[in-house]
Design a protein around this motif. Sequence first.
Motif, PDB file in Angstrom:
ATOM      1  N   THR A   1      51.941  42.025  19.002  1.00  0.00           N
ATOM      2  CA  THR A   1      50.755  42.797  18.634  1.00  0.00           C
ATOM      3  C   THR A   1      49.528  42.230  19.345  1.00  0.00           C
ATOM      4  O   THR A   1      49.466  41.036  19.636  1.00  0.00           O
ATOM      5  N   GLY A   2      48.594  43.124  19.635  1.00  0.00           N
ATOM      6  CA  GLY A   2      47.313  42.705  20.194  1.00  0.00           C
ATOM      7  C   GLY A   2      46.190  42.965  19.215  1.00  0.00           C
ATOM      8  O   GLY A   2      45.007  42.849  19.565  1.00  0.00           O
ATOM      9  N   GLU A   3      46.529  43.325  17.973  1.00  0.00           N
ATOM     10  CA  GLU A   3      45.536  43.641  16.958  1.00  0.00           C
ATOM     11  C   GLU A   3      45.415  42.489  15.963  1.00  0.00           C
ATOM     12  O   GLU A   3      46.360  42.203  15.216  1.00  0.00           O
ATOM     13  N   PRO A   4      44.262  41.828  15.900  1.00  0.00           N
ATOM     14  CA  PRO A   4      44.088  40.682  14.987  1.00  0.00           C
ATOM     15  C   PRO A   4      44.346  41.029  13.523  1.00  0.00           C
ATOM     16  O   PRO A   4      44.901  40.219  12.776  1.00  0.00           O
ATOM     17  N   TRP A   5      43.966  42.244  13.106  1.00  0.00           N
ATOM     18  CA  TRP A   5      44.148  42.595  11.700  1.00  0.00           C
ATOM     19  C   TRP A   5      45.631  42.678  11.337  1.00  0.00           C
ATOM     20  O   TRP A   5      46.008  42.419  10.189  1.00  0.00           O
TER      21      TRP A   5
ATOM     22  N   SER B   1      53.416  33.469  22.704  1.00  0.00           N
ATOM     23  CA  SER B   1      52.656  33.723  23.923  1.00  0.00           C
ATOM     24  C   SER B   1      51.434  34.552  23.546  1.00  0.00           C
ATOM     25  O   SER B   1      51.108  34.681  22.365  1.00  0.00           O
ATOM     26  N   LYS B   2      50.784  35.148  24.526  1.00  0.00           N
ATOM     27  CA  LYS B   2      49.513  35.843  24.284  1.00  0.00           C
ATOM     28  C   LYS B   2      49.605  36.864  23.160  1.00  0.00           C
ATOM     29  O   LYS B   2      48.739  36.905  22.285  1.00  0.00           O
ATOM     30  N   CYS B   3      50.633  37.700  23.152  1.00  0.00           N
ATOM     31  CA  CYS B   3      50.761  38.755  22.137  1.00  0.00           C
ATOM     32  C   CYS B   3      52.079  38.695  21.381  1.00  0.00           C
ATOM     33  O   CYS B   3      52.413  39.625  20.643  1.00  0.00           O
ATOM     34  N   ASP B   4      52.841  37.617  21.556  1.00  0.00           N
ATOM     35  CA  ASP B   4      54.153  37.507  20.921  1.00  0.00           C
ATOM     36  C   ASP B   4      54.142  36.433  19.842  1.00  0.00           C
ATOM     37  O   ASP B   4      53.595  35.338  20.042  1.00  0.00           O
TER      38      ASP B   4
END
Length: 261
Positions: free
Chosen positions: A41-45, A64-67
């Motif tokens: 996900t790239g969504e903080p919420w 990793s960055k989004c994993d």
Amino acid sequence: LRLVTHSGDFGTPIESPIDPWLTGFLIGDGNLCSGGVRFSTGEPWILKKVASRLPAECSIKKISKCDYRIIGTAQRNPVLSAVRDMGLDQLSPDKAVPELFMTADKATRTEILLGLIESDGWSQNRSLQFSTSSEKLAVQVQAIVRSLGGVASLRRKGNIQYTANGESFAGRDAHICSIYFPKMENLIESSRVQKHLGEGRQRGCTPVIRSIEYVRDDLAQCIKVSHPSCLYITDGYTVTHNTTIAMNIVEHNAVRAGADC
């Protein structure tokens, strides 16, 4: 011919091994076949919501960055155990919602649907869209939407190509479900998914009969409904009010013929 819809307020409360929203979220976008429980996900919420739905023994570890991976203690990982017990550790084409959720109470079915949509859905032309390579999962999503009093249609998209490391590959067919259910704007938390729900014309949420196909001759059977609303729900969540559907057909044809009703 337009039919009335229903509230979706039926079903049996269940004790889910893990939170229903989290179950739907992991089915929608989880990598559950690698010996662990991963998601992207790239969504903080989303990270906050996932964390809030985890058992006390579990936490989120960034890979990793989004994993991310859901981990447990040295002795116990209830989420991983539940994923295995419910048979969720499947490849994408074989993903499915466990049957105990399909007939659960309205709140549970709603949470499963929201988890699926907020993980891997989007909005387009005032409707929600959900795509999966699993035909069974797409059919289940359609059934859940209809069980909540919404409308949902399915279509298949083939000849999908994707690029990786500069090379082009053929992808699996996508099964896309277009969804609309009552007050969905109030239920979706993701700003990404909400983005196009307010654009375009307002959609109705009334099932429509466009044609009737002859199947067979059979003896007519009267159906007595004991519920105060006289509501009867057939296969596929088509609703009738005893003889209302027959009278609606008569009225519809009479209006088309220019007769006084």
